[in-house]
Design a protein around this motif. Structure first.
Motif, PDB file in Angstrom:
ATOM      1  N   UNK A 376       0.831  -1.208   0.000  1.00 31.81           N
ATOM      2  CA  UNK A 376       0.000   0.000   0.000  1.00 31.81           C
ATOM      3  C   UNK A 376       0.862   1.252   0.000  1.00 31.81           C
ATOM      4  N   UNK A 377       1.928   1.242   0.777  1.00 35.20           N
ATOM      5  CA  UNK A 377       2.827   2.403   0.830  1.00 35.20           C
ATOM      6  C   UNK A 377       3.490   2.638  -0.527  1.00 35.20           C
ATOM      7  N   UNK A 378       3.921   1.555  -1.149  1.00 38.84           N
ATOM      8  CA  UNK A 378       4.579   1.714  -2.442  1.00 38.84           C
ATOM      9  C   UNK A 378       3.606   2.217  -3.505  1.00 38.84           C
ATOM     10  N   UNK A 379       2.373   1.718  -3.487  1.00 40.18           N
ATOM     11  CA  UNK A 379       1.389   2.179  -4.466  1.00 40.18           C
ATOM     12  C   UNK A 379       1.077   3.660  -4.274  1.00 40.18           C
ATOM     13  N   UNK A 380       1.034   4.101  -3.023  1.00 42.66           N
ATOM     14  CA  UNK A 380       0.794   5.523  -2.748  1.00 42.66           C
ATOM     15  C   UNK A 380       1.939   6.362  -3.278  1.00 42.66           C
ATOM     16  N   UNK A 381       3.170   5.922  -3.043  1.00 46.09           N
ATOM     17  CA  UNK A 381       4.331   6.662  -3.530  1.00 46.09           C
ATOM     18  C   UNK A 381       4.364   6.694  -5.061  1.00 46.09           C
TER      19      UNK A 381
END
Length: 531
Positions: A376-381
């Motif tokens: 989720x963090x990577x997709x947000x970034x």
């Protein structure tokens, strides 16, 4: 000059009865015989827009006939209007060849169209609906007083982006040109690649308000007639107020709506479109966007890249195999890590198992929560880097990923192995040449992680079987989505998992091209060098 005045005088006098008869029982949308009524109606309908240019002139012997020229500022070529319409109608000198033309009682509209106006594209218009569409598309309108029919003169010219290299489909070897937002420029780029009279172009107008031009291109004799008819039928069924991008068309004509897999391929490269047309596919071009749609499209189309056919076959085959491996890593990487570390520790070597256990000793969350947080963090970034200004997007995405990953490991929230798995998964997703397929893999990654956390490797196997069965059930304009794998077509395998040399690819795809033009080359063997 004397003869021209006499000719026009006789012509207009001979058509007096025609003018009076044309005023009887006119359709509601038809142009009026009174020029001032037409001018007032056009101005009122357009809200007296300031970009509407109306030039009233008088033509004919003794300036007896009133006429009006309409065009939209910014969409029409004002210099051409001045040089080829106004100057021609108002000039005192005429072509000497008119001296040899002596005829009585001719239609003055035909005289203007065939003998006076020195422009290329002229069409008749007698309905306001067609008039407004042409006027707002950049054409020039010419109306005469006393006639319900006028002319639309093609003089479109507006500022558009030049032909540049595409930013989403870069290649090391191959053409660098990409499509633009101008429909006519895009069709010209394709015709530069395929100089065949059988390359047919058909245009439709879709959108009740936008009236967007949508073009269909295919090679007559290679493309199946059933596919062309299906494309026409699906486009004709579209009833919408506006088409602003080809994505509207893609969603309205696709076979299956509720599927994560793309069933219509799109590209910005003219060479890719030319190659697809030679295989028997149909290209759909939409005015105002550089994205061109290709139908029918199979799953293998989203794994192939234009550069595969410009490199040697061995290099292209190796790169294509890497793409298939990247698909499995991107889809199943976190899921396999979750399944093995949670349910199947016995599959790991002892030293690796001890190392992973030591890393996870202080982590408070199970592997599924770890993977979910990191993904989720990577997709947000990644999404933030797309929306940010280009000057800072790359630096923010790289710094953000490093800082978050390192800080999460040092804080004991995430294990170092999980950061490695997520990083490899993310890099693998960028290997795919199609952004749509990459998005599909990213979407399916999360349910696969849930199955792995619930049932281990058995859940992953169930998920893979469900995905394959769903893909085999899909069709794209009547063609099986998984061909040439399902159904299995032996002769089409030369351009599936690997790419064979060009001299072996002597046939077109069986399910797309017509049988009589199935063979692409006369000989499938290279000539042997003579001693």
């Amino acid at each position: 000059m004397k003869f021209l005045n006499e000719l026009i005088t006789r012509t207009f006098k001979g058509n007096t009865q025609i003018k009076s008869d044309s005023t009887k029982e006119l359709p509601k949308d038809s142009c009026k015989p009174n020029l001032q009524d037409n001018i007032q109606y056009i101005k009122t309908t357009l809200g007296n827009s300031t970009d509407l240019i109306v030039r009233e002139i008088q033509i004919g012997p003794g300036k007896q006939i009133k006429a009006a020229i309409f065009y939209t500022d910014g969409l029409s070529d004002a210099k051409s209007v001045q040089n080829f319409i106004m100057e021609t109608l108002l000039q005192n000198n005429v072509n000497s060849s008119l001296d040899n033309m002596r005829s009585d009682h001719q239609d003055p509209l035909q005289v203007l169209k065939e003998r006076i106006l020195t422009v290329g594209e002229i069409k008749d218009v007698n309905e306001f609906r067609t008039l407004f569409t042409s006027l707002l598309s950049g054409d020039v309108i010419l109306l005469l007083d006393g006639y319900t029919q006028g002319f639309t003169i093609g003089m479109r010219e507006w500022k558009d982006r030049g032909v540049t290299e595409t930013s989403t489909e870069t290649v090391i070897r191959g053409p660098k040109e990409g499509f633009t937002e101008n429909l006519r420029t895009n069709t010209a780029l394709i015709r530069r690649k395929i100089k065949d009279p059988n390359l047919w172009l058909e245009t439709k107008e879709i959108g009740r308000v936008t009236k967007t031009n949508v073009a269909i291109m295919y090679i007559k004799g290679i493309t199946k007639d059933t596919i062309v008819q299906e494309v026409h039928q699906r486009l004709d069924r579209i009833d919408i107020d506006g088409i602003l991008e080809s994505g509207y068309i893609e969603e309205l004509v696709q076979d299956e709506t509720y599927t994560p897999f793309p069933t219509i391929y799109h590209t910005e490269r003219p060479d890719v479109i030319a190659a697809d047309l030679l295989e028997g596919k149909v290209a759909i071009l939409v005015d105002g966007t550089p994205i061109v749609l290709v139908v029918p499209s199979m799953f293998i189309s989203f794994v192939q890249a234009a550069e595969d056919y410009y490199q040697r076959s061995d290099i292209s085959s190796l790169i294509r195999m890497l793409r298939f491996i990247s698909i499995f890593i991107s889809l199943l990487g976190p899921s396999l890590y979750i399944a093995v570390t949670t349910f199947h520790q016995e599959m790991l070597p002892t030293q690796l198992l001890i190392s992973l256990a030591a890393q996870r000793e202080g982590v408070p969350f199970p592997a599924f929560i770890e993977a979910l947080m990191m993904e989720a963090s990577f997709e947000i970034l990644r999404e933030a880097s797309i929306r940010m200004p280009k000057a800072i997007a790359q630096s923010i995405s790289i710094v953000g990923t490093l800082v978050i990953g390192t800080a999460a490991v040092e804080a004991g929230i995430i294990s170092a192995a999980m950061v490695i798995v997520v990083a490899i998964t993310a890099v693998s997703s960028f290997v795919l040449p199609s952004f749509d397929l990459s998005m599909t893999i990213r979407m399916l990654r999360f349910p696969m992680m849930m199955l792995a956390a619930s049932f281990g490797l058995f859940g992953i196997i169930i998920g893979v079987i469900a995905i394959v069965l769903h893909m085999c059930s899909l069709r794209s304009f009547g063609v099986p989505y998984m061909s040439p794998f399902a159904p299995f077509i032996l002769e089409d395998q030369k351009d599936a998992l690997i790419r064979m040399p060009h001299w072996t690819m002597f046939s077109r795809p069986r399910l797309i091209s017509r049988k009589k033009n199935f063979i692409r080359e006369q000989s499938n063997l290279p000539e042997k060098p003579q001693d």
